[in-house]
Motif scaffolding. Sequence first.
Motif, short mmCIF file in Angstrom:
data_model
loop_
_atom_site.label_atom_id
_atom_site.label_comp_id
_atom_site.label_asym_id
_atom_site.label_seq_id
_atom_site.Cartn_x
_atom_site.Cartn_y
_atom_site.Cartn_z
N GLU A 1 -3.24 6.51 -0.96
CA GLU A 1 -3.70 6.04 -2.26
C GLU A 1 -4.73 4.92 -2.08
O GLU A 1 -4.59 4.07 -1.21
CB GLU A 1 -2.53 5.55 -3.11
CG GLU A 1 -1.59 6.65 -3.57
CD GLU A 1 -0.58 6.16 -4.58
OE1 GLU A 1 -0.72 4.99 -5.04
OE2 GLU A 1 0.33 6.93 -4.91
N GLY A 2 -5.73 4.92 -2.94
CA GLY A 2 -6.78 3.92 -2.86
C GLY A 2 -6.33 2.56 -3.37
O GLY A 2 -5.39 2.45 -4.16
N TYR A 3 -7.01 1.53 -2.91
CA TYR A 3 -6.78 0.18 -3.42
C TYR A 3 -8.08 -0.60 -3.29
O TYR A 3 -8.91 -0.32 -2.41
CB TYR A 3 -5.66 -0.53 -2.66
CG TYR A 3 -5.97 -0.82 -1.21
CD1 TYR A 3 -6.61 -2.02 -0.83
CD2 TYR A 3 -5.65 0.08 -0.22
CE1 TYR A 3 -6.89 -2.29 0.50
CE2 TYR A 3 -5.94 -0.17 1.12
CZ TYR A 3 -6.56 -1.36 1.47
OH TYR A 3 -6.86 -1.63 2.78
N ASN B 1 -12.93 0.74 -2.06
CA ASN B 1 -13.02 1.66 -0.91
C ASN B 1 -11.82 1.59 0.03
O ASN B 1 -11.86 2.17 1.11
CB ASN B 1 -14.30 1.41 -0.08
CG ASN B 1 -15.56 1.63 -0.90
OD1 ASN B 1 -15.59 2.50 -1.75
ND2 ASN B 1 -16.58 0.82 -0.64
N VAL C 1 -8.15 2.56 1.44
CA VAL C 1 -7.23 3.70 1.42
C VAL C 1 -5.94 3.26 2.09
O VAL C 1 -5.94 2.86 3.26
CB VAL C 1 -7.82 4.93 2.15
CG1 VAL C 1 -6.82 6.07 2.13
CG2 VAL C 1 -9.13 5.35 1.53
N SER D 1 0.84 -1.20 0.00
CA SER D 1 0.00 0.00 0.00
C SER D 1 0.87 1.25 0.00
O SER D 1 2.02 1.23 0.45
CB SER D 1 -0.92 0.01 1.22
OG SER D 1 -0.16 0.21 2.41
#
Length: 483
Positions: free
Chosen positions: A437-439, A442, A444, A433
């Motif tokens: 940044e999103g993954y 939903n 973060v 991660s």
Amino acid sequence: MSTLVVTIVALGAIAWFAYLVGSGSRRDRQDPVPANLSVSQTDDELETRRLDRALVGAVVTAGFLTLAMPIYYLGELDRQEGFVDEFHEASLVRGHEVWLEFGCGDCHGPNLGGGVASFLEERSQVNVAGWATPALDDLFFRYDRDEAGFWITYGRANTPMPPWGLDGGGPLNSQQIEDLLNYIESHQVGQTDALLKVEGLVAGALSRRDGAADVVGGQIAEQEELIETIRTSGTSSAALADIAERARYLLDGAADGIDTDGDGLSDVTETGLTAIFAEAQAAGYLATAATLDPRNAETLIGIGDATSAATSVGDLESGATSLTITFQNQAVLGDQARFGLGFLEDAARRARWEVDVQAVADASFGGDTAAADRAVNLYNAYCARCHTAGYSAGPAFQQPQASGALGPSLRGGRALTQFLTAEDMYEFIAGGSTSGEGYGVNGVGSGRMPGFGMVLSAEDLDLIVRYLRGATLDGAEYLGEAG
């Protein structure tokens, strides 16, 4: 080349300065009258060979500097790179000093290969002597520098890793943390060596599962011994205090009498202390009994008898003090120890470390037990530290597989909810991660999820994804398992 230019420029400047000083000195000798009181010279007197020489010298000097400065500049890049290397080497030395001073190797291993630490396990109130600590010699294959600095600065709650940075409440300033990171970075193994670790870690995870019952059985036996020690602490503290007092009496009078080996301990003292130490060991108060030979100043090679005697007497006195404190808090400590014993016995019955590999194989790997077994062991070796509560503390403290700890729980189809496709999940596990940044769906990133793409093969990453997206992680149905 640059050093030669600097030397020539310096010598030229010194010579020119000496010439000016010498000229002034000669003028002073010829005309001691202060310049502001003397009659000024005419133009004819000033415009002589002396002025010509001064002008020629100035032109030559200017020409020399015009050539020297560009030549000097040509070496500037090399000098700056040399300074960078010099500063980095100094940082490594400081980082090593921090590593030693604060005992980082006591937990993570002297060669950064991982180790164990002591920790009070919250659920059971049992002191864990073997909390597994991670290797740091491949840290930068999993985290970037800022992420690694975060863990050092703020520590990891509910583990033996304390905060070390000032911002986290620790003793190290930002420069010391940078030095420590440089030191750790300088001891990173190559990627090939990092990949070669996989088989050893997988084998270790399998061995842990196979030997878990014996480990927990040994912890139960140790806890029972602790309860007995607390129960008898009153009698034991009095007995050990008597032994320690007799040993101290002999040591304090060690200089009295014949001292054959000249080590500062009389022969009578060495004989008497040897007998006392043997008595203490037989009673279980000393792990080893020091033997002192009146004819040899160093019965143990490299350790003088005087040192051995002082150390052992100190151990006896410390043990007596500890037992006295235990006796004074006998009720509280006894209750805590019995609670811990009950927890360990319950853990032995539940055996949460067990995984029905055949059930996992049938659910997620088309009946391929070899693939399922490797997937389980890969998860335990690389993921369980963060995603299975209690895993690092040992089998007795492990909660259900993938139950969540620092990282979220992965049970109950969580992987399918967070990642709509196996490809998305694969990319996330491989890259880790990034803070902010999103993954997935939903999600973060916090930057705390490491990337494993540099230390695991594509095949092994695929096995982990298939395992986590399967119908069961331990062979028990999630909704129907006992608490």
